[in-house]
Enzyme design. Structure first.
Site, PDB file in Angstrom:
ATOM      1  N   SER A 182       0.798  -1.224   0.000  1.00  0.00           N
ATOM      2  CA  SER A 182       0.000   0.000   0.000  1.00  0.00           C
ATOM      3  C   SER A 182       0.831   1.274   0.000  1.00  0.00           C
ATOM      4  CB  SER A 182      -0.942   0.014   1.211  1.00  0.00           C
ATOM      5  OG  SER A 182      -0.215  -0.080   2.425  1.00  0.00           O
ATOM      6  N   HIS A 221       0.418   5.152   6.874  1.00  0.00           N
ATOM      7  CA  HIS A 221       1.099   5.685   5.693  1.00  0.00           C
ATOM      8  C   HIS A 221       1.531   7.139   5.838  1.00  0.00           C
ATOM      9  CE1 HIS A 221      -1.830   2.539   4.425  1.00  0.00           C
ATOM     10  NE2 HIS A 221      -0.758   2.084   3.797  1.00  0.00           N
ATOM     11  N   ASP A 241      -2.311   8.630   7.625  1.00  0.00           N
ATOM     12  CA  ASP A 241      -3.273   7.814   8.366  1.00  0.00           C
ATOM     13  C   ASP A 241      -2.527   6.923   9.353  1.00  0.00           C
ATOM     14  OD1 ASP A 241      -2.225   5.732   6.865  1.00  0.00           O
ATOM     15  OD2 ASP A 241      -3.988   5.465   5.605  1.00  0.00           O
TER      16      ASP A 241
END
Length: 364
Positions: free
Chosen positions: A37, A332, A329
């Site tokens: 991600s 990340h 977040d």
């Protein structure tokens, strides 16, 4: 469906508008991205998974949600810019078909890991093994027809940059989740790092056999510093990070750097660059003002302690001063943090790439 088509058209316009300079040739013919991600540019939009970021406020500084787990651009988006290339389209997107694939493809998938089992509790994700298989399909079905002979295709692949950013999920979505995975009961920290590196080495050999030669191995960041892990610590965390977790990740990173050195001598014609993301990112957390940042232990968009107990929810209002935050977040970095990391690992003056910068790698 109509909104999806509009979004895809907007994405295509962004990629075309952010392509290489008209005055300069790109440093490499293409940039192929593998990982999780941290560098997923939207592949998980197309598969049934809980690990997705196709909603606001994700992409708020990109203009719209793209599937990137960030408020804006990722490290590899900035990396492509340093290489003089357009933003790399995700493999599962219609935009990666045709001539667009000639400038590179992004195979990264949120929740993916080196081990196939990693991240399975999120549902579908393309494991690193699966991503390598997609690369093989790309070569055979999307790229080969653009080259007159196999030698030209091999030359193109050999000059392309292969970016690999994988391994974080093997800790935060595997080893550090004993209630879901048995790895922490089976392996010590040292043995687990050995397992990951042994598996990764075989996977890299697959890429090499497919024609990859210039490969960039990004080390894992200090996972003990992310809001998700901080939120689980009882009491006040005066050190700013969970030392035990960072020590565990360091075992993996030291072996990854050694692997790069080993592969440079054992795979003929190859060149591996190791990106020391851990030390750079840790310094950003400990000394944020050095990088023009202010908040280094809380998520800009999150919930609970440090914003890490529950990650950014749909339509949640994020912090307004996003350029002052290290973390977007629970897991990340912000676009600002990604830009700093890319400058220090991809640019001509990169200080955290060994033995040379990615810029120098592309010039070889």
């Amino acid at each position: 469906m109509k909104s999806l088509l509009i979004c895809l058209v907007l994405l295509e316009l962004v990629w075309l508008g952010n392509g290489q300079s008209r005055d300069h040739q790109p440093l490499a013919p293409a940039f192929f991205v593998f990982g999780d991600s941290l560098v997923d540019s939207g592949n998980n939009n197309y598969i049934p998974t809980l690990a997705r970021a196709n909603y606001f406020p994700y992409g708020i500084d990109f203009g719209f949600p793209t599937g990137r787990f960030c408020n804006g651009r990722t490290v590899v988006d900035y990396g492509a810019t340093y290489l003089g290339l357009p933003l790399v389209p995700p493999y599962l997107s219609p935009l990666s078909i045709g001539q667009n694939a000639l400038r590179g493809v992004n195979y990264a998938s949120a929740a993916a890991g080196i081990l196939d089992e990693t991240g399975r509790h999120y549902g579908a994700r393309t494991t690193f093994n699966g991503q390598i298989s997609q690369f093989e399909i790309t070569i055979e079905l999307r790229l080969r027809r653009f080259f007159q002979n196999p030698a030209d295709l091999r030359k193109y692949l050999a000059k392309s940059i292969i970016g690999i950013n994988i391994g974080s999920n093997d800790y935060i979505n595997n080893y550090l989740m004993p209630e879901r995975y048995s790895t922490s009961q089976t392996y010590s920290g040292e043995d687990y790092a050995d397992l990951l590196i042994k598996t990764l080495s075989a996977q890299i050999s697959r890429l090499y056999n497919l024609g990859a030669r210039k490969m960039v191995l990004a080390g894992s960041g200090p996972l003990g510093c992310i809001p998700s892990q901080l939120s689980m610590v009882t009491g006040n965390n005066t050190s700013g990070c969970v030392t035990k977790i960072n020590n565990m990740v360091s075992m993996f990173n030291s072996r990854l750097k050694d692997l790069a050195n080993t592969l440079n001598t054992t795979l003929p014609g190859s060149f591996f660059v190791y990106q020391n993301v851990f030390d750079l990112f840790h310094d950003m957390v400990v000394n944020p003002s050095r990088y023009g940042l202010v908040v280094s232990n809380e998520a800009c968009c999150g919930n609970g302690r440090y914003g890490g107990a529950l990650t950014c929810l749909p339509l949640q209002q994020p912090c307004l001063d996003r350029n002052q935050y290290v973390f977007w977040d629970a897991f990340h970095p912000t676009e600002t943090a990604n830009k700093i990391i890319a400058h220090n690992t991809f640019s001509k003056s990169a200080n955290y790439s060994y033995p040379i910068s990615v810029y120098e790698l592309a010039k070889l």
